[in-house]
Scaffold this active site. Structure first.
Site, mmCIF file in Angstrom:
data_model
loop_
_atom_site.group_PDB
_atom_site.id
_atom_site.type_symbol
_atom_site.label_atom_id
_atom_site.label_comp_id
_atom_site.label_asym_id
_atom_site.label_seq_id
_atom_site.Cartn_x
_atom_site.Cartn_y
_atom_site.Cartn_z
ATOM 1 N N GLY A 46 0.833 -1.192 0.000
ATOM 2 C CA GLY A 46 0.000 0.000 0.000
ATOM 3 C C GLY A 46 0.869 1.243 0.000
ATOM 4 C CG LEU A 93 6.607 0.850 1.111
ATOM 5 C CD1 LEU A 93 6.030 1.138 -0.268
ATOM 6 C CD2 LEU A 93 7.694 -0.214 1.028
HETATM 7 NI NI NI Z 1 2.711 3.347 5.578
#
Ligand code: NI
Length: 171
Positions: A46, A93
């Site tokens: 995501g 991330l």
């Molecule tokens: Ni995140």
């Protein structure tokens, strides 16, 4: 399509509250295409637009095994459908190599506009529920480590800063 740079903590832009999208047009679709390519390249499931420095309420996700089923969420609104919370070990991330448990409602309703700007509604459970709530937080300027103790959060930021320095030195 292009792979964009992913911001990492403690970048101040990750604290911004993202703005509603006014029109799902070709420019927005180009952003969403780039986000998907960036997410795949980083091996994520995501990504929120603010993670590539764009403060718009846009999320992309792909929870499929074959990584060939991208989903697009524009102006998403989430409503919890239960008070049952479940911990899940999350990663991000923007906080590479850090994983920790966060408790969230196990079932939520998601209302959003899709890639073509059509209004949609879905019920999210399990990993889908975890992921959409995690990404939704990004639109409010919240990163999952914000739920951890100050000690753990500070440690996570230091770890990421060190990793980013090493990556830069290796280039
Ligand atoms: Ni995140």
């Amino acid at each position: 399509m292009a792979v964009r740079e992913i911001l990492t903590v403690p970048d101040a832009r990750l604290k911004l509250v993202s703005k509603p999208v006014e029109a799902v047009d070709d420019a927005l679709r180009a952003l969403m295409d780039d986000m998907v390519e960036t997410m795949y390249e980083a091996d994520g499931i995501g990504l929120a637009a603010i993670q590539v420095g764009v403060d718009k309420r846009v999320i992309v996700m792909d929870l499929s095994d074959d990584r060939d089923d991208p989903k697009y969420y524009v102006n998403p609104v989430i409503t919890p459908l239960t008070e049952d919370l479940k911990p899940y070990q999350e990663g991000c991330l923007s906080v590479p190599d850090v994983f920790d448990d966060v408790e969230r409602p196990v079932r939520v309703k998601v209302e959003y506009l899709d890639y073509d700007g059509e209004p949609r509604e879905e019920i999210a459970e399990d990993l889908f529920a975890v992921c959409i709530q995690h990404e939704m937080d990004h639109l409010e300027g919240v990163v999952f480590i914000d739920y951890l103790s100050k000690l753990k959060r500070d440690r996570a930021v230091k770890k990421v800063q060190k990793l980013v320095r090493h990556r830069a030195a290796a280039e």
